[in-house]
Design a protein around this motif. Structure first.
Motif, PDB file in Angstrom:
ATOM      1  N   LEU A  23      14.048  79.096 -49.442  1.00  0.00           N
ATOM      2  CA  LEU A  23      14.906  79.364 -48.361  1.00  0.00           C
ATOM      3  C   LEU A  23      16.102  79.549 -48.941  1.00  0.00           C
ATOM      4  O   LEU A  23      16.747  78.809 -49.767  1.00  0.00           O
ATOM      5  N   SER A  24      16.755  80.554 -48.532  1.00  0.00           N
ATOM      6  CA  SER A  24      18.398  81.010 -48.900  1.00  0.00           C
ATOM      7  C   SER A  24      19.051  81.322 -47.535  1.00  0.00           C
ATOM      8  O   SER A  24      18.987  82.109 -46.968  1.00  0.00           O
ATOM      9  N   VAL A  25      20.039  80.448 -47.556  1.00  0.00           N
ATOM     10  CA  VAL A  25      20.834  80.314 -46.644  1.00  0.00           C
ATOM     11  C   VAL A  25      22.357  80.872 -46.745  1.00  0.00           C
ATOM     12  O   VAL A  25      22.803  80.408 -47.950  1.00  0.00           O
ATOM     13  N   ARG A  26      22.967  82.048 -46.056  1.00  0.00           N
ATOM     14  CA  ARG A  26      24.294  82.389 -46.649  1.00  0.00           C
ATOM     15  C   ARG A  26      25.269  82.468 -45.172  1.00  0.00           C
ATOM     16  O   ARG A  26      24.601  83.266 -44.295  1.00  0.00           O
ATOM     17  N   GLY A  27      26.220  81.899 -44.946  1.00  0.00           N
ATOM     18  CA  GLY A  27      27.351  82.319 -43.985  1.00  0.00           C
ATOM     19  C   GLY A  27      26.485  81.727 -42.709  1.00  0.00           C
ATOM     20  O   GLY A  27      26.947  82.194 -41.583  1.00  0.00           O
ATOM     21  N   LEU A  28      25.784  80.754 -42.522  1.00  0.00           N
ATOM     22  CA  LEU A  28      25.149  80.324 -41.564  1.00  0.00           C
ATOM     23  C   LEU A  28      26.303  79.700 -40.512  1.00  0.00           C
ATOM     24  O   LEU A  28      26.820  78.648 -40.939  1.00  0.00           O
ATOM     25  N   THR A  29      26.531  80.313 -39.186  1.00  0.00           N
ATOM     26  CA  THR A  29      27.424  79.753 -38.447  1.00  0.00           C
ATOM     27  C   THR A  29      26.859  79.319 -36.895  1.00  0.00           C
ATOM     28  O   THR A  29      26.053  80.711 -36.465  1.00  0.00           O
ATOM     29  N   VAL A  30      26.968  78.648 -36.219  1.00  0.00           N
ATOM     30  CA  VAL A  30      26.323  78.345 -34.957  1.00  0.00           C
ATOM     31  C   VAL A  30      27.616  77.878 -34.074  1.00  0.00           C
ATOM     32  O   VAL A  30      28.435  77.040 -34.254  1.00  0.00           O
ATOM     33  N   ARG A  31      27.627  78.771 -33.011  1.00  0.00           N
ATOM     34  CA  ARG A  31      28.858  78.542 -32.098  1.00  0.00           C
ATOM     35  C   ARG A  31      28.246  78.404 -30.907  1.00  0.00           C
ATOM     36  O   ARG A  31      27.427  79.130 -30.256  1.00  0.00           O
ATOM     37  N   PHE A  32      28.663  77.109 -29.890  1.00  0.00           N
ATOM     38  CA  PHE A  32      28.099  77.049 -28.452  1.00  0.00           C
ATOM     39  C   PHE A  32      29.275  77.569 -27.869  1.00  0.00           C
ATOM     40  O   PHE A  32      30.442  77.194 -27.590  1.00  0.00           O
ATOM     41  N   ARG A  33      29.064  78.344 -26.624  1.00  0.00           N
ATOM     42  CA  ARG A  33      29.922  78.727 -25.615  1.00  0.00           C
ATOM     43  C   ARG A  33      29.711  77.859 -24.299  1.00  0.00           C
ATOM     44  O   ARG A  33      28.862  77.462 -23.691  1.00  0.00           O
ATOM     45  N   LEU A  34      30.751  77.225 -24.146  1.00  0.00           N
ATOM     46  CA  LEU A  34      30.808  76.169 -22.969  1.00  0.00           C
ATOM     47  C   LEU A  34      31.606  76.792 -21.628  1.00  0.00           C
ATOM     48  O   LEU A  34      32.240  77.919 -21.719  1.00  0.00           O
ATOM     49  N   ARG A  35      31.378  76.008 -20.351  1.00  0.00           N
ATOM     50  CA  ARG A  35      32.073  76.624 -19.344  1.00  0.00           C
ATOM     51  C   ARG A  35      33.685  76.613 -19.528  1.00  0.00           C
ATOM     52  O   ARG A  35      34.301  75.682 -20.355  1.00  0.00           O
ATOM     53  N   SER A  71      17.818  73.120 -36.244  1.00  0.00           N
ATOM     54  CA  SER A  71      17.245  73.907 -34.955  1.00  0.00           C
ATOM     55  C   SER A  71      17.543  75.436 -35.126  1.00  0.00           C
ATOM     56  O   SER A  71      16.728  76.173 -34.722  1.00  0.00           O
ATOM     57  N   ALA A  72      18.749  75.651 -35.864  1.00  0.00           N
ATOM     58  CA  ALA A  72      18.800  77.400 -36.018  1.00  0.00           C
ATOM     59  C   ALA A  72      17.963  77.869 -36.901  1.00  0.00           C
ATOM     60  O   ALA A  72      17.613  79.022 -36.694  1.00  0.00           O
ATOM     61  N   LEU A  73      17.495  76.998 -38.084  1.00  0.00           N
ATOM     62  CA  LEU A  73      16.530  77.851 -38.924  1.00  0.00           C
ATOM     63  C   LEU A  73      15.159  77.878 -38.180  1.00  0.00           C
ATOM     64  O   LEU A  73      14.107  78.623 -38.465  1.00  0.00           O
ATOM     65  N   LEU A  74      14.905  76.966 -36.982  1.00  0.00           N
ATOM     66  CA  LEU A  74      13.657  77.195 -36.353  1.00  0.00           C
ATOM     67  C   LEU A  74      13.804  78.095 -35.063  1.00  0.00           C
ATOM     68  O   LEU A  74      12.466  78.039 -34.523  1.00  0.00           O
ATOM     69  N   GLY A  75      14.686  78.440 -34.782  1.00  0.00           N
ATOM     70  CA  GLY A  75      14.776  79.183 -33.604  1.00  0.00           C
ATOM     71  C   GLY A  75      14.962  78.439 -32.387  1.00  0.00           C
ATOM     72  O   GLY A  75      14.232  78.941 -31.337  1.00  0.00           O
ATOM     73  N   LEU A  76      15.483  77.249 -32.297  1.00  0.00           N
ATOM     74  CA  LEU A  76      15.212  76.350 -31.209  1.00  0.00           C
ATOM     75  C   LEU A  76      16.534  76.054 -30.560  1.00  0.00           C
ATOM     76  O   LEU A  76      16.554  75.071 -29.943  1.00  0.00           O
ATOM     77  N   LEU A  77      17.622  76.910 -30.781  1.00  0.00           N
ATOM     78  CA  LEU A  77      18.907  76.337 -30.163  1.00  0.00           C
ATOM     79  C   LEU A  77      19.049  77.085 -28.621  1.00  0.00           C
ATOM     80  O   LEU A  77      18.048  77.750 -28.279  1.00  0.00           O
ATOM     81  N   PRO A  78      19.633  76.463 -27.882  1.00  0.00           N
ATOM     82  CA  PRO A  78      19.769  76.545 -26.465  1.00  0.00           C
ATOM     83  C   PRO A  78      20.264  77.995 -26.328  1.00  0.00           C
ATOM     84  O   PRO A  78      20.823  78.582 -27.265  1.00  0.00           O
ATOM     85  N   GLY A  79      20.335  78.417 -25.027  1.00  0.00           N
ATOM     86  CA  GLY A  79      20.727  79.873 -24.671  1.00  0.00           C
ATOM     87  C   GLY A  79      22.343  80.066 -24.907  1.00  0.00           C
ATOM     88  O   GLY A  79      22.415  81.333 -24.830  1.00  0.00           O
ATOM     89  N   ASN A  80      23.146  79.044 -24.664  1.00  0.00           N
ATOM     90  CA  ASN A  80      24.384  79.208 -24.797  1.00  0.00           C
ATOM     91  C   ASN A  80      24.832  79.362 -26.479  1.00  0.00           C
ATOM     92  O   ASN A  80      26.205  79.104 -26.693  1.00  0.00           O
ATOM     93  N   ALA A  81      23.998  79.252 -27.526  1.00  0.00           N
ATOM     94  CA  ALA A  81      24.250  79.237 -28.771  1.00  0.00           C
ATOM     95  C   ALA A  81      24.521  80.646 -29.574  1.00  0.00           C
ATOM     96  O   ALA A  81      23.691  81.756 -28.850  1.00  0.00           O
TER      97      ALA A  81
END
Length: 337
Positions: A23-35, A71-81
């Protein structure tokens, strides 16, 4: 040797490690959009590599983004990610790799989860159906992954249980009839069925006593020694010290230090002030808590997120530090004598 020579040498080592990585991870960024237009930067610019036969422990306080990364690695993030970066999972022998962030749900479900990436979850009893036996869980997973005959499924289920040191005499028990340690072994057996090269263990020792923690992580280490890559996500530094080859420290969504475990837990210690503070807070060390509270992920400062709690902070910390020699800090600690 000049600073430029050191940086080039480190880049060469990093490139070599990435080339042979599971596994090689580069620049992995996860942002959640809220109301209301608010955002939460749960993971920011994460970089690391993980090789076969290696255990990387991802550590940090609760809420720092460790489980979101898994969760990001497994594709299990919610829809607002929203995600960016690359997470390259090596392919089968001679096959092409897969960027897990770019892969669609069909690819992840059919070729990645369970087959190339096995998940050992937190609180495994909560992931097991209460009205089904352990044997039923295992056989159903074998059927989903391989589609073999009923007899073959039974044999494969028993083999998986044996590999996870789950006693055959307990296969016909339901989840509520298992101890915490046996439930964890059942979850490990499920993760091993597809013979995945990468195991993600997300807080696998939560709620276990010290003896069960040691036995659980020793079992995970055994699977790494058999050639799998193991990403251990934990806040238990003792568990990380017991089995990890390298340690990655996360704070407020950022990996602030990556170091060999023998140096991190050894006399010289980590170099990032937060990582040093984590160790110094342990009862068998200085037992000194880190002052202040972690920054809110929805309101992170522009510079170093740890600066408000850091005794070494200066005006320079108003800008975000770039990782240098594995440490993202303007004023890293000097190795202890």
């Amino acid at each position: 040797m000049t600073a430029d020579h050191v940086l080039r040498a480190l880049e060469a080592v990093s490139a070599e490690r990435a080339e042979g990585s599971v596994l090689s991870v580069r620049g992995l960024t996860v942002r959640f959009r809220l109301r209301g237009g608010r955002t939460v930067d749960a993971v920011s610019d994460a970089d690391f590599d993980l090789g076969a036969g290696e255990c990387l422990a991802l550590v940090g306080e609760s809420g720092c983004g460790k489980s979101v990364l898994a969760s990001a690695l497994l594709g299990l993030l919610p829809g607002n990610a929203e995600t960016s970066g690359t997470t390259l999972l090596a392919g089968p022998e001679g096959g092409a790799g897969t960027d897990l962030l770019a892969a669609d749900e069909k690819t992840l479900a059919r070729t990645v989860r369970g087959r190339r990436v096995g998940l050992v979850p937190q609180s495994p009893a909560a992931h097991l159906t209460p009205v089904r036996t352990v044997r039923s869980h295992l056989e159903e997973t074998v059927r989903a992954l391989t589609g073999t005959s009923r007899r073959a499924r039974r044999e494969a289920a028993e083999t998986a249980a044996e590999r996870a040191a789950f006693p055959a005499g307990h296969l016909d028990r339901h989840p509520h009839e298992l101890s915490g340690g046996l439930a964890q072994r059942a979850a490990t057996a499920l993760a091993l069925i597809g013979d995945a090269r990468l195991l993600l263990a997300d807080e696998p020792t939560t709620g276990l006593d010290r003896d069960l923690v040691d036995r659980t992580v020793d079992e995970l280490r055994r699977h790494a020694d058999e050639g799998r890559a193991l990403l251990l996500i934990t806040h238990d530094l003792a568990a990380a010290a017991r089995i990890a080859d390298r340690v990655a420290v996360m704070y407020a969504g950022r990996i602030v230090e990556v170091a060999p475990a023998h140096r991190f837990f050894g006399p010289t210690g980590p170099r990032h002030p937060y990582a040093r503070g984590l160790l110094d807070a342990l009862p068998d060390r200085a037992f000194t808590p880190i002052p202040g509270m972690p920054s809110e992920l929805s309101d992170l400062p522009e510079g170093c997120a740890f600066a408000p709690r850091c005794p070494r902070a200066t005006v320079r910390c108003g800008t975000r530090p770039a990782p240098t020699a594995g440490v993202a800090c303007h004023h890293p600690e000097q190795p202890r004598a």
